[in-house]
Scaffold this active site. Structure first.
Site, PDB file in Angstrom:
ATOM      1  CG  ASP A  18      -5.320   4.989   2.870  1.00  0.00           C
ATOM      2  OD1 ASP A  18      -5.321   4.557   4.047  1.00  0.00           O
ATOM      3  OD2 ASP A  18      -4.343   5.586   2.381  1.00  0.00           O
TER       4      ASP A  18
ATOM      5  CB  CYS B  56      -0.993  -0.013   1.159  1.00  0.00           C
ATOM      6  SG  CYS B  56      -0.287   0.174   2.808  1.00  0.00           S
TER       7      CYS B  56
ATOM      8  NE  ARG C 214      -4.585   1.300   1.601  1.00  0.00           N
ATOM      9  CZ  ARG C 214      -4.504   1.962   0.458  1.00  0.00           C
ATOM     10  NH1 ARG C 214      -5.468   1.846  -0.441  1.00  0.00           N
ATOM     11  NH2 ARG C 214      -3.467   2.728   0.194  1.00  0.00           N
TER      12      ARG C 214
END
Length: 170
Positions: free
Chosen positions: A123, A7, A13
Site C-alpha cells: 500500500d 483494496c 492500488r
C-alpha cells in the site's frame, strides 16, 4: 468477463489495477468490464490518489474519472473474478460478504504473478512517489499474466469449438 479489483480505500492500488487491466483488455480486443472497490468505505465518491493518477498518466492510462466505491456482498453475484490487493482485504471481503463470499472467484492479484505465494501489493498510501511507481510495475506485470492466461483459455475454447464444427461438417 467482469473483473473487480479491491483494496482498502479504493484510491491507490485498486484504481491503478482497474485502469491497467482495462487498458490491456481493450488493446487485446477483449470485451471485459473491469471495476474497482474498497472495503473500508472511507473515500466513497473520491477520485484516485493524485500520485496514483500521476503514475497512471505517465504510463498513458487515465484513471482520473474513476470514483471510489465500497465493496458490497452483491459484488460476488456481479463479477466473474475478484482480485484483492492484500490478504487483509480478503479478510474484510469475507466479513462484508458473509455467506456470499465465493472463494472460487477470489484471489490475491499477485498470485497471478507469484502463484501460491500470497504476496500483497504494498500500500503506497503513506509513502513517497517511488512507491507508487513500484506498485504500478507489480500490478502491470500481474495484469500481463491475466491477459495471457485468459486469452490462452479463450483461444483454446475457440479452437476446440472450431475443431468440433469441422468434424461435424464431414
Amino acid at each position: 468477463m467482469k473483473i473487480l479489483m479491491v483494496c482498502l480505500g479504493n484510491i491507490c492500488r485498486s484504481p491503478l489495477a482497474e485502469g491497467i487491466l482495462q487498458e490491456k483488455a481493450w488493446k487485446a480486443g477483449l470485451q471485459w468490464s473491469v471495476e474497482s472497490a474498497g472495503t473500508n468505505g472511507c473515500h466513497i465518491g473520491e477520485a484516485p490518489h493524485p500520485l496514483s493518477q500521476k503514475v497512471a498518466r505517465l504510463n498513458k492510462i487515465d484513471i482520473s474519472k474513476q470514483r471510489s466505491r465500497r465493496f458490497v456482498a452483491e459484488d460476488f453475484a456481479r463479477f466473474d473474478r475478484i482480485y484483492a490487493m492484500s490478504d487483509d482485504v480478503i479478510d474484510d471481503m469475507k466479513r462484508i460478504a458473509r455467506n456470499n463470499f465465493d472463494e472460487k472467484k477470489t484471489d490475491l492479484l499477485l498470485n497471478e504473478l507469484f502463484p501460491g505465494k500470497n504476496v500483497d501489493v504494498p500500500d503506497p498510501w503513506y509513502g513517497p512517489e517511488p512507491g507508487y511507481h513500484d506498485v504500478f510495475r507489480l500490478i502491470n506485470d500481474a495484469c500481463d499474466v491475466i491477459i495471457k492466461k485468459y486469452t490462452a483459455i479463450d483461444n483454446q475454447f475457440t479452437n476446440t469449438n472450431y475443431q468440433q464444427q469441422e468434424t461435424s461438417n464431414k
